[in-house]
Motif scaffolding. Structure first.
Motif, short mmCIF file in Angstrom:
data_model
loop_
_atom_site.label_atom_id
_atom_site.label_comp_id
_atom_site.label_asym_id
_atom_site.label_seq_id
_atom_site.Cartn_x
_atom_site.Cartn_y
_atom_site.Cartn_z
N VAL A 12 0.89 -1.12 0.01
CA VAL A 12 0.07 0.07 -0.03
C VAL A 12 0.93 1.17 0.16
O VAL A 12 2.11 1.05 0.45
N GLN A 13 0.44 2.34 -0.53
CA GLN A 13 1.34 3.71 -0.69
C GLN A 13 0.99 4.23 0.69
O GLN A 13 0.28 3.99 1.58
N GLY A 15 -0.16 6.52 3.56
CA GLY A 15 -1.46 7.10 3.52
C GLY A 15 -2.69 6.21 3.31
O GLY A 15 -3.77 6.52 3.42
N GLY A 16 -2.31 5.04 2.66
CA GLY A 16 -3.39 4.10 2.40
C GLY A 16 -3.74 3.23 3.43
O GLY A 16 -3.11 3.32 4.60
N SER A 17 -4.79 2.17 3.45
CA SER A 17 -5.19 1.77 4.27
C SER A 17 -5.05 0.14 3.89
O SER A 17 -5.42 -0.15 2.67
N ASN A 83 -5.02 2.33 8.98
CA ASN A 83 -5.05 3.62 8.11
C ASN A 83 -3.79 4.27 8.13
O ASN A 83 -3.34 4.33 9.17
N ASP A 84 -4.02 5.26 7.22
CA ASP A 84 -2.63 6.32 7.16
C ASP A 84 -1.31 5.42 7.32
O ASP A 84 -0.65 5.97 8.07
N VAL A 124 4.56 -0.94 3.02
CA VAL A 124 4.05 0.72 2.80
C VAL A 124 5.12 1.35 2.26
O VAL A 124 6.21 1.51 2.66
N SER A 126 6.19 4.04 -1.66
CA SER A 126 5.70 4.52 -2.72
C SER A 126 6.39 4.34 -3.83
O SER A 126 5.86 4.54 -4.96
#
Length: 126
Positions: A12-13, A15-17, A83-84, A124, A126
């Motif tokens: 997940v990037q 900020g993603g969940s 989250n986040d 996590v 990007s």
């Protein structure tokens, strides 16, 4: 005592969940402590969150306000809603379960667990 099986990990990037699931078919979730732990490469395993038989939840400081641990007793399942997402959350996440012996739900945060799943990887990035 039974086998715990995690699912829901992935990439997940920031900020993603993600929602992790822990199936515990051999565990009577109503009267057990359950918890999520994680271990990053080269690091020691650390507690992420725990939940007692009454639904009391405790969290590591790193997840407060962003993570939510909850159970579905009828399905003998536990979840971790993340989250986040932040890069420092990248790790292998494992669920654990064991009988709760006291009425103090904080026991579930500090106890030693004897039943573990194999883990699910969370990345996590990007």
């Amino acid at each position: 005592q039974g086998v715990l099986v995690e699912s829901g990990g992935g990439s997940v990037q920031p900020g993603g969940s993600l929602r992790l699931s822990c199936a515990a078919p051999g565990v009577t979730a109503v009267s057990w402590c359950m918890g999520w732990f994680r271990q990053a490469p080269g690091e020691e395993r650390e507690g992420v969150a725990s939940i007692d038989s009454n639904g009391r939840a405790d969290y590591a400081d790193s997840g407060k306000g962003r993570f939510n641990i909850f159970k579905e007793n009828a399905k003998n399942k536990m979840y971790l809603q993340m989250n986040d997402g932040r890069p420092e959350a990248t790790a292998m996440y494992s669920c654990a379960a064991d009988a709760q012996w006291t009425a103090n739900g904080l026991e579930c945060w500090f106890r030693t667990y004897n039943n573990w799943g194999q883990g699910t990887q969370v990345t996590v990035s990007s």
